[in-house]
Design an enzyme around this catalytic site. Sequence first.
Site, PDB file in Angstrom:
ATOM      1  N   SER A   1       0.849  -1.195   0.000  1.00  0.00           N
ATOM      2  CA  SER A   1       0.000   0.000   0.000  1.00  0.00           C
ATOM      3  C   SER A   1       0.877   1.233   0.000  1.00  0.00           C
ATOM      4  O   SER A   1       2.068   1.166   0.311  1.00  0.00           O
ATOM      5  CB  SER A   1      -0.908   0.032   1.239  1.00  0.00           C
ATOM      6  OG  SER A   1      -1.780  -1.074   1.275  1.00  0.00           O
TER       7      SER A   1
ATOM      8  N   SER B   1      -3.322  -3.698  -3.234  1.00  0.00           N
ATOM      9  CA  SER B   1      -2.651  -2.497  -2.737  1.00  0.00           C
ATOM     10  C   SER B   1      -3.669  -1.444  -2.318  1.00  0.00           C
ATOM     11  O   SER B   1      -4.608  -1.145  -3.054  1.00  0.00           O
ATOM     12  CB  SER B   1      -1.732  -1.922  -3.828  1.00  0.00           C
ATOM     13  OG  SER B   1      -0.928  -0.886  -3.318  1.00  0.00           O
TER      14      SER B   1
ATOM     15  N   ASP C   1      -4.078   2.192  -2.029  1.00  0.00           N
ATOM     16  CA  ASP C   1      -3.419   3.402  -2.514  1.00  0.00           C
ATOM     17  C   ASP C   1      -4.361   4.584  -2.343  1.00  0.00           C
ATOM     18  O   ASP C   1      -5.336   4.724  -3.096  1.00  0.00           O
ATOM     19  CB  ASP C   1      -3.029   3.244  -3.984  1.00  0.00           C
ATOM     20  CG  ASP C   1      -2.176   1.999  -4.228  1.00  0.00           C
ATOM     21  OD1 ASP C   1      -1.452   1.594  -3.305  1.00  0.00           O
ATOM     22  OD2 ASP C   1      -2.256   1.430  -5.332  1.00  0.00           O
TER      23      ASP C   1
END
Length: 364
Positions: free
Chosen positions: A249, A287, A289
Amino acid sequence: MSSSTQQDPLPFIGNLLQGARNAITDVAGVTVGHRTLSEGGVQTGVTVIRPHAGDPFRDKVPAAAVVLNGFGKSVGLVQLEELGVLETPIALTNTFSVGTVATAQIRDCIANNPETGRALPTVNPLVFECNDGYLNDIQRLAVSEADYLQALQGASADFAQGSVGAGRGMSSFQLKGGIGSASRRVSARGNCQGGCHTVGTLVLANYGRQPQLLLAGHAVGERLAALQAARSLLPMEKTNEADEPEKGSIIIVVATDAPLNARQLRRLALRAGAGLARTGSVFGHGSGDIVLAFSTAYTVPDSTERPMPAVAMLHDGLLDGLFQAAADSTEQAILHALWRATPVTGRDGNHRAALRELLPPSSL
């Protein structure tokens, strides 16, 4: 190629001017503090960004967030999207410490505003996270409310980067990740003779697959993998991670002194994704983000009895320079996070090498 600072002989991203510190704190009034926990299997911490020196519960800060990929467990984004303001400092920590840090933010608000949740509205804590469980024994729940307060109280314009605070246990591109920051100065009308706006960015880098890594436009991932294998950097480093899907992340915080409303700040936040993509990220499935952008140009009062600010917002047609500044400072901040990180050995002997151990900046 020009370097990012006198201390770091790194490529300079873009053609805009940097601020005096090349950090988010070049935006006047913004300060950053860390609390780092480093003992054996505990490799974690807290980082706090204060948007101004006052009480954001009383003097709220215009802000907006963009979720590039939502594999994350942050707290406070729903109300932020609805109201477009911050009510607390911004906190970064590990995934399992979000609740503890949010509680610390609530207690701190109550201490400063005893009628919070009674005569006054409740407060919206804002905590972002990344999973540092490879280096940190995340099940230990080591971060305490006192750690948040120490980071808050220690916030200043000058702050460390790399393997510190929330970045202590973070990994990026199978290397040591962590905290990085950068800034750019830009005029909406093309030069700074009539005054510049500053855009500053801070990242918590914990993302990326090494084969995809780009540094200042150079594909270096495969070269780094070969260097690590040749040097046999500690036997506990995983050797098959390059074949695994994205699991990391990144949190990106963008500050500016330009007078923007929440809608415009959301547009600014989105452009940080351009800088992230330049490093090789594809915002992978696993992830988280997330980008937050805020403006220090004005504050919004908590009470209807206080006057609203009379501020002329920047015209949308003049935002392109700020968009470039957000993209460039994000890419530069990620480069700083990787370069300023130091190697860390943590849980079960797991190890992350630092970029600067492997790749001289002159090779970029």
